[in-house]
Design an enzyme around this catalytic site. Structure first.
Site, PDB file in Angstrom:
ATOM      1  N   GLY A  56    -122.399  44.723 128.470  1.00 14.52           N
ATOM      2  CA  GLY A  56    -122.878  45.312 129.722  1.00 14.52           C
ATOM      3  C   GLY A  56    -123.337  46.738 129.431  1.00 14.52           C
ATOM      4  N   ALA A  57    -124.475  47.116 130.051  1.00 13.80           N
ATOM      5  CA  ALA A  57    -125.137  48.361 129.667  1.00 13.80           C
ATOM      6  C   ALA A  57    -124.227  49.595 129.728  1.00 13.80           C
ATOM      7  CB  ALA A  57    -126.357  48.561 130.558  1.00 13.80           C
ATOM      8  N   ARG A  95    -126.513  47.078 119.105  1.00  8.96           N
ATOM      9  CA  ARG A  95    -127.279  46.243 120.037  1.00  8.96           C
ATOM     10  C   ARG A  95    -128.518  47.026 120.474  1.00  8.96           C
ATOM     11  NH1 ARG A  95    -124.270  43.002 124.539  1.00  8.96           N
ATOM     12  NH2 ARG A  95    -126.177  41.777 124.322  1.00  8.96           N
ATOM     13  N   ASP A 248    -130.508  46.366 131.965  1.00 12.94           N
ATOM     14  CA  ASP A 248    -130.098  46.938 130.680  1.00 12.94           C
ATOM     15  C   ASP A 248    -131.022  48.075 130.261  1.00 12.94           C
ATOM     16  OD1 ASP A 248    -127.873  44.949 129.631  1.00 12.94           O
ATOM     17  OD2 ASP A 248    -129.395  43.817 130.703  1.00 12.94           O
ATOM     18  N   ASN A 258    -133.273  42.642 131.887  1.00 12.73           N
ATOM     19  CA  ASN A 258    -131.931  42.177 132.240  1.00 12.73           C
ATOM     20  C   ASN A 258    -131.718  40.838 131.535  1.00 12.73           C
ATOM     21  OD1 ASN A 258    -129.500  42.715 133.851  1.00 12.73           O
ATOM     22  ND2 ASN A 258    -130.041  40.859 134.953  1.00 12.73           N
ATOM     23  N   LYS A 259    -130.544  40.280 131.713  1.00 13.70           N
ATOM     24  CA  LYS A 259    -130.165  39.051 130.997  1.00 13.70           C
ATOM     25  C   LYS A 259    -131.232  37.966 131.123  1.00 13.70           C
ATOM     26  CE  LYS A 259    -127.246  38.769 128.941  1.00 13.70           C
ATOM     27  NZ  LYS A 259    -127.218  38.994 127.481  1.00 13.70           N
TER      28      LYS A 259
END
Ligand code: MRU
Length: 370
Positions: A56-57, A95, A248, A258-259
């Site tokens: 998670g960001a 990441r 993100d 985002n995801k």
């Protein structure tokens, strides 16, 4: 937020002086086991981010900031600057997509400039704590601003809950506390507004099923887990009043990474006149980028995350199973980008704005010349 009645953040320290230790909730064990882990070296912190014990960001950013403190206290006396530069680079490479990681490291770099030894350790500690506290406070404010949107939706549909669809996990587990997309949901629930959440399972790692369903359940928020592809159908039948997702990385023009799968939800929302909101703290903006589809780096993860699923077996053991023929080739892009034109508004710690350069700069004028 609360876990079985006890308040937790997702990252914290315990102890004093030399004994002070960094702890996290290991999110790979949820929802089946609540496991806390100590991170004692910078390698531990890198592994925790890379292998998604923390994810998670906002939490990635806070973990990186605390990782710098962990590195500083283990630095050799002779080569402090070189050691710290290598550690920060190792953290940066864990990441690629969430802006919060590079943002937090940049803050630490500034905090440590010209310092070494004990003075640097203290400065890194203060900055990590500031990053974490600010993350929690900004998410709390996102909740207060997003609450107004939910209140408006509730006023339009008296006598029934406001149905909110969310994708992946942008709750308190994705930050230090409160969350981004779920913070308005918690604020509305706590204010007595009836809310109900459609939780996308979020293949391949299923953060919706394992994390969002878990934290909503802990808070008592009514929700239903749905298959990733169900959202469009629900929207066509008037069963979704609004979509709120996290992000993100968001460009200065409002494109939001985002995801993976978020973009498809935004398309379905646009086709059905369902407002699609993105909630984020300012640490998730990347003011250096304009075109998100072209310029936001998209992480590609191990294909086994697509081929293999993990869950709780009937015998109570967590187990993994392959869901495709042996030898199947697979690809695993972890994020996609939703263009600003599909976003009804950005919910930030400073208020709600249009997803456009003008809208964003109206709240963050200090970034006009970035
Ligand atoms: O791969 P993850 O779990 O670190 O991905 C991040 C996410 O959970 C989502 O994309 C989320 O909506 C944004 S992070 C607040």
């Amino acid at each position: 937020m609360n876990v079985d009645g006890r308040h937790y953040r997702t990252i914290w320290t315990e102890g004093e002086g030399e004994d002070e230790t960094l702890f996290i909730i290991d999110q790979t064990a949820l929802p089946h086991e609540f496991r806390v882990k100590a991170l004692r070296t910078v390698d531990d912190v890198c592994r925790a981010i890379r292998d998604m014990w923390v994810r998670g960001a906002g939490l990635i950013g806070a973990a990186a900031a605390w990782g710098v403190w962990v590195a500083a206290r283990t630095a050799p006396e002779g080569d402090f600057a070189g050691f710290m530069a290598r550690c920060m680079e190792a953290l940066r490479l864990t990441r690629p997509t969430a802006s919060n990681l590079a943002w937090a490291l940049e803050r630490q770099k500034k905090a440590l400039a010209g310092r070494s030894g004990r003075e640097a350790v203290l400065a890194a500690h203060a900055e990590a704590k500031a990053v974490a506290d600010e993350d929690a406070e900004f998410c709390r404010r996102i909740g207060a601003h997003g609450l107004r949107l939910i209140e408006e939706a509730a006023a339009k549909h008296p006598g029934r809950p406001v149905n909110i669809l969310t994708h992946c996990n942008a709750g308190w587990l994705a930050f230090v506390d409160y969350g981004s997309a779920l913070s308005p949901v918690y604020a509305a629930f706590d204010a007595g507004i009836p809310v109900h959440v459609w939780v996308d399972e979020t293949r391949p790692r299923n953060q919706g099923a394992s994390l969002t369903a878990w934290e909503l359940g802990m808070h008592g928020v009514p929700h239903d887990l749905i298959a990733d592809n169900a959202g469009g159908h629900l929207m066509q039948h008037g069963m979704v009043d609004m979509v709120i997702t996290g992000a993100d990385r968001v460009t200065r023009c409002g494109d939001a990474a985002n995801k993976i799968g978020t973009y498809l939800k935004a398309l379905a929302a646009a086709d059905n006149n369902v407002p699609f909101y993105v909630a984020l703290p300012s640490s998730t903006f990347d003011f250096s980028l304009r075109d998100g589809v072209r310029d936001i780096p998209i992480e590609e993860r191990n294909a086994d995350e697509v081929r293999v699923m993990t869950g709780l077996a009937d015998d109570g053991r967590v187990t993994s199973v392959r869901i495709c023929p042996a030898g199947t080739s697979a690809r695993n892009w972890a994020f996609d980008v939703t263009p600003a034109r599909l976003i009804a508004g950005l919910i930030t710690e400073r208020g709600v704005c249009e997803a456009s350069e003008q809208g964003i700069l109206s709240l963050y004028p200090e970034h006009r010349n970035d």
